[in-house]
Structure formats: C-alpha cells, structure tokens
Design a protein around this motif. Structure first.
Motif, PDB file in Angstrom:
ATOM      1  N   HIS A  63      -4.486 -13.618   6.906  1.00 24.32           N
ATOM      2  CA  HIS A  63      -4.140 -12.285   6.414  1.00 24.32           C
ATOM      3  C   HIS A  63      -5.244 -11.305   6.783  1.00 24.32           C
ATOM      4  CE1 HIS A  63      -0.794 -13.788   4.278  1.00 24.32           C
ATOM      5  NE2 HIS A  63      -1.372 -14.106   3.128  1.00 24.32           N
ATOM      6  N   GLU A  64      -4.853 -10.076   7.107  1.00 24.40           N
ATOM      7  CA  GLU A  64      -5.801  -8.980   7.282  1.00 24.40           C
ATOM      8  C   GLU A  64      -5.294  -7.786   6.483  1.00 24.40           C
ATOM      9  OE1 GLU A  64      -6.470  -8.143  11.378  1.00 24.40           O
ATOM     10  OE2 GLU A  64      -7.347 -10.104  11.818  1.00 24.40           O
ATOM     11  N   VAL A  65      -6.154  -7.254   5.612  1.00 26.77           N
ATOM     12  CA  VAL A  65      -5.794  -6.125   4.761  1.00 26.77           C
ATOM     13  C   VAL A  65      -6.844  -5.032   4.921  1.00 26.77           C
ATOM     14  CG1 VAL A  65      -5.361  -5.338   2.405  1.00 26.77           C
ATOM     15  CG2 VAL A  65      -4.631  -7.625   3.094  1.00 26.77           C
ATOM     16  N   GLU A  66      -6.406  -3.837   5.310  1.00 24.28           N
ATOM     17  CA  GLU A  66      -7.302  -2.685   5.398  1.00 24.28           C
ATOM     18  C   GLU A  66      -7.093  -1.803   4.168  1.00 24.28           C
ATOM     19  OE1 GLU A  66      -7.113  -0.558   9.044  1.00 24.28           O
ATOM     20  OE2 GLU A  66      -7.243  -2.359  10.296  1.00 24.28           O
ATOM     21  N   VAL A  67      -8.187  -1.443   3.505  1.00 27.43           N
ATOM     22  CA  VAL A  67      -8.112  -0.717   2.244  1.00 27.43           C
ATOM     23  C   VAL A  67      -8.919   0.573   2.334  1.00 27.43           C
ATOM     24  CG1 VAL A  67      -8.470  -0.847  -0.246  1.00 27.43           C
ATOM     25  CG2 VAL A  67      -7.961  -2.942   1.043  1.00 27.43           C
ATOM     26  N   ASP A  68      -8.280   1.683   1.951  1.00 25.86           N
ATOM     27  CA  ASP A  68      -8.963   2.974   1.831  1.00 25.86           C
ATOM     28  C   ASP A  68      -9.325   3.202   0.370  1.00 25.86           C
ATOM     29  OD1 ASP A  68      -8.766   3.582   4.500  1.00 25.86           O
ATOM     30  OD2 ASP A  68      -6.878   4.679   4.294  1.00 25.86           O
TER      31      ASP A  68
ATOM     32  N   SER B 144      -3.130  -1.004   5.607  1.00 27.02           N
ATOM     33  CA  SER B 144      -2.496  -1.916   6.569  1.00 27.02           C
ATOM     34  C   SER B 144      -2.495  -3.333   6.002  1.00 27.02           C
ATOM     35  CB  SER B 144      -3.249  -1.886   7.900  1.00 27.02           C
ATOM     36  OG  SER B 144      -2.757  -2.881   8.788  1.00 27.02           O
ATOM     37  N   PHE B 145      -1.353  -4.001   6.129  1.00 21.94           N
ATOM     38  CA  PHE B 145      -1.243  -5.413   5.739  1.00 21.94           C
ATOM     39  C   PHE B 145      -0.600  -6.177   6.890  1.00 21.94           C
ATOM     40  CE2 PHE B 145       1.393  -8.928   4.249  1.00 21.94           C
ATOM     41  CZ  PHE B 145       0.450  -9.709   3.606  1.00 21.94           C
TER      42      PHE B 145
ATOM     43  N   SER C  28       4.645  -0.166  11.791  1.00 21.92           N
ATOM     44  CA  SER C  28       3.374  -0.095  12.511  1.00 21.92           C
ATOM     45  C   SER C  28       2.919   1.353  12.574  1.00 21.92           C
ATOM     46  CB  SER C  28       3.524  -0.670  13.924  1.00 21.92           C
ATOM     47  OG  SER C  28       2.316  -0.539  14.648  1.00 21.92           O
ATOM     48  N   ASN C  29       1.800   1.647  11.909  1.00 26.69           N
ATOM     49  CA  ASN C  29       1.240   3.004  11.882  1.00 26.69           C
ATOM     50  C   ASN C  29       2.270   4.044  11.453  1.00 26.69           C
ATOM     51  OD1 ASN C  29      -1.376   2.187  12.753  1.00 26.69           O
ATOM     52  ND2 ASN C  29      -0.592   2.057  14.865  1.00 26.69           N
TER      53      ASN C  29
ATOM     54  N   LEU D  16       0.736   1.949   5.818  1.00 26.91           N
ATOM     55  CA  LEU D  16       1.338   2.466   7.049  1.00 26.91           C
ATOM     56  C   LEU D  16       1.765   1.328   7.974  1.00 26.91           C
ATOM     57  CD1 LEU D  16      -1.147   5.386   7.822  1.00 26.91           C
ATOM     58  CD2 LEU D  16       1.112   5.511   6.734  1.00 26.91           C
ATOM     59  N   THR D  17       1.135   0.169   7.806  1.00 28.51           N
ATOM     60  CA  THR D  17       1.482  -1.005   8.613  1.00 28.51           C
ATOM     61  C   THR D  17       1.782  -2.177   7.685  1.00 28.51           C
ATOM     62  OG1 THR D  17       0.113  -0.338  10.500  1.00 28.51           O
ATOM     63  CG2 THR D  17       0.648  -2.680  10.296  1.00 28.51           C
TER      64      THR D  17
END
Length: 839
Positions: A752-757, A525-526, A566-567, A617-618
């Motif tokens: 900024h918000e970045v979700e990383v797997d 997600s970004f 979004s998702n 995904l976002t």
C-alpha cells in the motif's frame, strides 16, 4: 415395427423393470450405433451411466473428479444429451438431483434430439423429481395409470399411448410398491420370525442372528447392548457437574483410544469388562461410530484406578485383545481392536474452569483450512506462547483451549487436513443437510466458513438462528449484507472479508488512513497492489507465473474491465485492453523485484469503503505480476488463444495437432505448406507474430514465441477432443506446464502507498506498508503462502470473537479498529513480515 407396437413393448419393459430390479446388464463403453442390426430383435441392452458420463467441467479438460463435481456442480455442463441420449431407446432415471446440479435432459435438448430423429421412445423417472433432472417430466403418475405421453415437438402432454412422442412414467410412490408375488414371498418368510419373536420368553432360545439383533427384551437392554448404559453413565451430566462421582478423584489415569469394529462386533463389551473387573473405572471422552459395517468406530475413554498396579494390569489386558497372542491371528477389520495410549491432562483448577473449553467449527477442508486449524488448536500450548500473549491476556490461555471441528462433504478430506493436528475432530458434513449443519453449529461458539461464497448465506442463516458468530474470507455480497439487522438482533457478529484480499489489505489500509485522519490529515492518494506469485526461484518459465488451481479463472480475470481514479480523473479500461494497460512497478523496500501491475476491477468502491471518496484524487487497486506478463498475455489474447468461441478446427471430434492449431491462429492455412515448414523455431514464430500485427515490439514477440514453445503449443501431438475452443487449449497446456512442483514455493506480496496532506502547509507524508510471505515447508508438507495469508486471518477473526475482543454485532468487515488493531498485532507476532515506512 409400428410405433404403437413399439410402445406396447416399452410398456411391458418398464413394468418389468419395476418388478424385477436385477435385470441383466451389458456394459458397453462404445455407445455409437451398431454397424449392423442384431438378429435377436427382442434382446435388451442396458447401460449403467454414472455422473462422469453425464457432465464435463466447463473450464478444464482434467480427469473427472467426483468430489469436485459434488462440491462445485456450477463448474460443470451436462453432456448427457450429446453422449448418451442420442443412442438410448429407454432412459430409466434413478439419480438424486438438486437444482444446483446440471439437468440430465432439458426440454429444449429433448426437442432438438427429437427433431434429429432420436430413437428415444420412453422415460421411466424412478426419482419422480417434477421438472427436475428431466425437465419435461412435469407431472407424476400413479400405480393404476403409470404412463403419460409427451410430444416434444408440439410441447403437449397426453394420457393415451396412441400418438407421437415419448411414453413417460413417474410414479411418486414407486419405492413403496411391491409386486403381489414379492409381498407374499416376503410375508411368508417374515411370519416365521415375527412369531418366534412375539412368543419367546427366553431370548437365548432364539436363532443366533435374531438374538444378536435384539437390543431390548423385557424392558431392559440385552447383554450385548449393555455398553450403552455403561457408557451413558460415564458421560452423564452428574459426572460432569460432580467431579467426586467421576474419575477426577482417582490417583492414576490414562487416556485410552480404542478403534475397530467396537459396536457391530460388540468388542466394546470385552474392553469395558476388563476395566471394571480389575477394579478400575472409565469415563467416556469421545465416541465416533462407523456409518457402515465397513467403517471402524473410535472411542476414547479415560481409564483410572487408585492403584498404579491395577492400572498397569488393565492396560496389559486391553493390549492382549488388541494384539495377536499365540496362534490367534490379528484381524482388526473383524475381530480385534486397535489400542493407543495417551496422557490425561492433569489440572488443579475447578471444573467450572475446565468446562470453558472453546469449540470452533471450520466448514471446508481445502488448503486454507489447515493453517487455520493449526493456529486455533495450538491455543494453550507451548508452540503458541510466542504470539498468543499478544491477544490472550489475563488467564484466557490457562483456562481455555480450543477444539476445532473440521467439516467436509467427504470425511477423508477432513481427516487428511487435520492429520497430526491436536485438539481436532473430522466430521462428514454437507451444508445442504440442514439437520446435520444445525447440529454441529449448535455445539460451537464460532463458525468459520471456507466454502464457496454461494454457500455462506446458508451457513449465516443457521448461525443467526442458533446465535453463533461466523467468520468468512469472502467478499460481503448483498445476500450477506441483508443479514445485518438479523445478526444484530441475535447478538452475533458475522465477520466477512477476513482473508488476504479482501482481509489483510483492508486492515493495513485502514490503519494508515485512520492514523492520518486522527492527525487531521487528508488522504490525497491511495494505491494498493496485491498478487499471488511464484517465488523468484520458482518463476522459471517465460511468463514467470504458475497456477496452483485451474488457470481458467485467472485468465478470465485478465479480461475483466477496470475503473479507477487518477489525479482526479476517472479512468475506464475495457476488458480486452486490460493486459495492455499493465505498467512497471518498483517497490522501494524490495528493489530486486521487477514487477508490473494491472488495474483490478472497480477501485472506486474502496474509496467509499475506506471513507476517502471525497478527499482522495487517486484511488487505485492493482494486481501484481512479474514484468512482461501483461505483454505476453496480451499477445496471446490477440492471437486468439483466449477465445471461448467453439473453433471450426476443433468441431465434430476433429483432433488437429497443437502445431496445426497454432498455424491456423497465426493465419497460415493448411494449403500453404511451404510457409508451414518455415515456422519451426522461436525466431520464425516471433516474426510471424509481428507480421500479423499481434504485437509491434520484437522483444515482446520473442517472449511470446518462447511462451508458445514452453507450453507445447507448437508440438505435433493431437489436441484432445475435449477441447472445443482456443480457450480450452490454452487452459489445458497452462495447467500441465505451469504447475508448482512439490518443492517449489509460492509468494504473496501486498503493498500500500498512501499520500497524506496536513493542514497549515505541513509537509506531505507518504506512508508505505508491505507484506511479503513465502510458502512454508514443514515435516515434508508444503503450506502455500496463499493458504497461510487467507487461513490465518480467518482463524484470528474467530479467536478475537472467542475472546470477546470484537464487541460490535451485525455484518462487519475488518475495517474497524477493534478488529484490525489486534489482528495485525497477532499477524506480525505469528511471523508474517509486515514492513511500514513514512517519508
């Protein structure tokens, strides 16, 4: 009077205008038809029309600004066909025109005027711009056959004067044409001068005015113009290459700045005589010659002597001609000079090192220019020590300083921008003047263009041809992208999007994304949010928002459609629903800020740009506002305040009151006076908004009513006639009521918000990065946060190119590590507040 007779009179009239420019002019502000016919049938009234009578700004009702019109003609519409042409019998067009300016009169407008019985019978196009400001002037004429006839209704051209239509004259060589009597008169006068000049051996015997005009005589410069040789010699390549032949071996030096009418009054000769007569020497440092007899000139010279007493004597003598002595009056405008002294920067370095002084040209003297100029000009100074070491390693600072040239369409704007900034020069520069543009670009290593985006490609082409680097803060559009191959071939870098948004947002995003990819992570997600806002203390109105420019652009931006992911699902937001799509937002690091965000146009392109389109995904980019902004603006939009369609109540010069217009929009017609009388307060207006279905929530209706009252949209004073639509009315009131005071600060917030797997079932990480910057006040001057966060990155881009930190050539964005890593380091060292956190 028959049409043929009228046209014969017109022919005589136009011919007289060519021969005699000084015809009597009666200035009449009221251009409406006279109430009764004049008894003096053959009296001619002339009216001089200027650009402020010809055009009006599209999105504003502010006072006409000539400088803004020349800089941004695309923001203006022609009104000549409405305000001037219907009342004119003859139009004499003498104005300069380019395709970027509105036409004076188009073919369609002339056809409409003719169909309405317009009194216009003739055109004299002195400028002879074929299909130019007068679109229907499609051909030129000659001295022998000066007229053609154009019939607007039949769209036909004729070379006789017997039919319907307008008589048009467009003689392309007219400026070189003299009447026989005038040629004879001028020849008789000049023959006396030419005879004396050709036969004179001793020019001292010439009349004073001719003697002063003689620059050379007998193969040499005359004494009045001897300063040319002296100043050229002091500025020669030999002196630059051989320090021993210049002032560098003198023990005592001082920098002297002389200003005044140095050259047109020949005062420079007196100053140089004083220096040399005392045994001193001088070297020219800078010279700027006034462009007219009203302008002053400036010359900076390094004056030196072996003996300190001699140097003191020289300064005393120069001071004596710069200041009044005894009964001699001080008149800098005519007979005196102004003197300013400064220190010569001593250095024990070799001349090769001194010659490494860097030069940067900044085009555009708006608010963004000043912080950029201040940063660059401070290189090598003590004020830059706290941050410049971050980038400028080795001995770059010691061997280099940066001289900044600020070019603006109007010299006074550039001069105001660089006031009190050292190592800067202001110049008048029109980018459409290619010779001048190429001249200044050729003198520098890097160009920063802060001009409107439409001008960048002109500057970029010049930089490619002259092999100079270019930095802009604007989006890289197709016209710039196509220059990539040429820039690479020329060995230069065109660095675009080097501002805030775009700019710092790219850099902060790519730092997080690249770090994640290095660790084999995938961005799930970004999300990115950015906004220019009033500081909390300045958010003192119901909208919690203020404008430092025309609100028209911001209102239009709120009607743009948006698209994001979004998702895994693509979401489309129609322009009319954008305000209603605002959602609340809280930033963990800034819990006191009650914010909301609105989707910002096409977010999906950033997935491609950042290399995460196939993994995230976002992907969402939003515009930040204080909470409640979207609800109020959405309600105002539904009421109709943002409609750009001409409103019947504002047509034909009608001037309803703001209150009357409000009642019209709220569906309360003028006949229902009992209802009108009840809509006096906030509560009444709010209830009316709800009852009309403009919003469902009572709280939103109350806040909207408060905004209406704050903006004065309920007041009894009249709406100006320049307002033709509800949009015009809103822009007018917002510009008046939502402006910053001189002591208020703006604020820039970027988050900024970045979700990383990560592979192997590692824990998902959430990375956050935040920039918070407020406007700054120093020495009584306010620099906005927006100007700082756009101007400083642009200057840093230029600095990185000067230092050769950026080695990639072609058209770039700051999404490469060689750009964003050193740039972010300098931004933080400069004092911008960047917060980073990983969870």
């Amino acid at each position: 009077m028959s049409l043929l007779v009228r046209k014969k009179y017109l022919s005589c009239y136009l011919t007289l205008l060519w021969i005699q420019a000084g015809f009597q002019i009666y200035m009449r502000k009221d251009l409406s038809p006279p109430t009764r016919k004049s008894k003096r049938v053959f009296q001619v009234y002339g009216c001089v029309v200027t650009c402020q009578d010809m055009v009006e700004k599209k999105d504003s009702v502010e006072v006409f600004d000539k400088a803004d019109y020349y800089a941004h003609p695309e923001h203006y519409n022609s009104v000549f066909h409405e305000k001037i042409a219907p009342y004119a019998s003859v139009i004499v067009n003498c104005m300069y025109w380019e395709p970027r300016f509105p036409r004076l009169l188009s073919t369609k407008q002339l056809q409409d005027l003719t169909s309405k019985g317009c009194r216009l019978v003739g055109i004299s196009d002195i400028t002879c711009d074929i299909c130019g400001s007068l679109e229907f002037v499609s051909q030129s004429t000659s001295i022998d056959t000066p007229f053609f006839r154009y019939d607007p209704l039949n769209k036909s051209y004729h070379h006789d004067m017997e039919g319907e239509g307008l008589i048009c004259s467009a003689v392309d060589i007219l400026p070189t044409e003299f009447a026989k009597e005038a040629s004879q008169h001028f020849g008789d006068i000049l023959s006396d001068f030419v005879g004396k000049l050709a036969s004179t051996i001793n020019i001292s015997q010439l009349p004073a005015h001719l003697r002063r005009a003689c620059i050379t005589h007998g193969g040499s410069l005359t004494s009045l113009y001897g300063y040319i040789t002296r100043m050229r010699k002091s500025y020669s390549e030999e002196n630059l290459e051989n320090p021993a032949s210049s002032n560098s071996n003198k023990k005592h030096k001082i920098l002297v700045s002389l200003s005044g009418h140095l050259f047109d009054k020949f005062l420079i000769n007196e100053a140089l005589d004083i220096i040399e007569a005392a045994g001193g020497s001088f070297q020219l440092v800078r010279c700027q010659v006034g462009q007219s007899t009203k302008d002053i000139s400036v010359s900076e010279v390094e004056v030196s002597a072996d003996d300190g007493g001699v140097l003191d004597q020289i300064i005393d003598s120069l001071t004596s001609i710069a200041k009044p002595v005894g009964d001699r009056p001080l008149n800098i405008e005519t007979n005196n000079i102004s003197l300013r002294l400064g220190e010569v920067q001593e250095s024990d370095k070799k001349e090769d090192d001194i010659k490494r002084k860097s030069r940067v040209l900044i085009l555009g003297a708006g608010r963004v220019c000043q912080p950029a100029a201040e940063l660059l000009s401070s290189i090598g100074s003590t004020s830059a020590c706290h941050w410049s070491k971050t980038c400028l390693d080795d001995d770059f600072e010691e061997q280099n300083n940066v001289h900044v040239i600020v070019g603006s369409l109007y010299l006074q704007d550039a001069e105001a921008t660089i006031e009190d900034i050292p190592n800067t020069t202001a110049v008048q520069l029109d980018v459409m003047d290619h010779a001048n543009l190429y001249k200044y670009i050729s003198e520098v290593e890097v160009v920063i263009s802060l001009l409107p985006a439409s001008c960048h490609v002109i500057v970029a082409n010049a930089c490619v041809e002259l092999k100079k680097h270019l930095v802009t803060a604007s989006y890289v559009d197709d016209s710039m992208s196509t220059l990539d191959a040429k820039a690479k071939s020329a060995g230069i870098t065109i660095l675009g999007e080097m501002g805030l948004d775009p700019g710092i947002d790219h850099m902060m995003a790519m730092k997080m994304i690249d770090q994640a990819h290095i660790r084999k992570g995938k961005v799930r997600s970004f999300t990115s949010y950015c906004g220019g806002l009033p500081s909390p203390a300045a958010a003192n109105n119901p909208l919690a928002y203020k404008f430092s420019w025309s609100p028209a652009g911001a209102i239009r931006a709120g009607r743009n459609p948006a698209i994001y992911r979004s998702n895994g699902e693509t979401v489309h937001i129609a322009g009319e629903n954008l305000y209603d799509s605002a959602v609340k937002l809280r930033i963990p690091e800034l819990p006191a800020f009650a914010l909301e965000c609105l989707p910002n146009r096409n977010s999906l392109v950033y997935g491609e740009l950042y290399g995460i389109a196939h993994e995230a995904l976002t992907v969402f980019r939003g515009t930040l506002r204080y909470e409640g902004f979207g609800e109020i603006m959405g309600a105002l939009a539904r009421i109709g305040y943002f409609s750009t369609e001409p409103h019947p109540l504002l047509k034909d010069g009608k001037k309803p009151t703001f209150r009357r217009f409000l009642l019209e929009l709220l569906g309360t017609k003028g006949g229902h006076m009992d209802v009108d009388a009840t809509l006096r307060g906030e509560k009444d207006i709010a209830e009316r908004i709800v009852s009309r279905g403009y919003c469902k929530d009572q709280g939103t209706a109350v806040n909207t009513a408060k905004t209406i009252i704050f903006l004065g949209l309920h007041e009894e004073n009249e709406v100006p006639s320049s307002c033709q639509s509800a949009f015009d009315v809103s822009c007018l009131r917002m510009e008046e009521r939502l402006a910053y005071s001189s002591t208020e600060q703006d604020m820039v917030l970027l988050h900024h918000e970045v979700e990383v797997d990560f592979p192997d079932d590692q824990v998902t990480e959430k990375h956050r990065a935040t920039l918070l910057e407020f406007g700054r006040m120093q020495n009584g001057k306010t620099t906005t946060a927006m100007a700082l966060t756009v101007g400083i990155p642009a200057a840093i881009g230029a600095l990185l190119l000067l230092r050769n930190k950026i080695k990639t050539r072609g058209v770039l964005r700051p999404i490469e590590p060689e750009v964003y890593l050193p740039a972010l380091d300098i931004i933080q060292a400069y004092g911008f507040k960047l917060m980073e956190k990983v969870e």
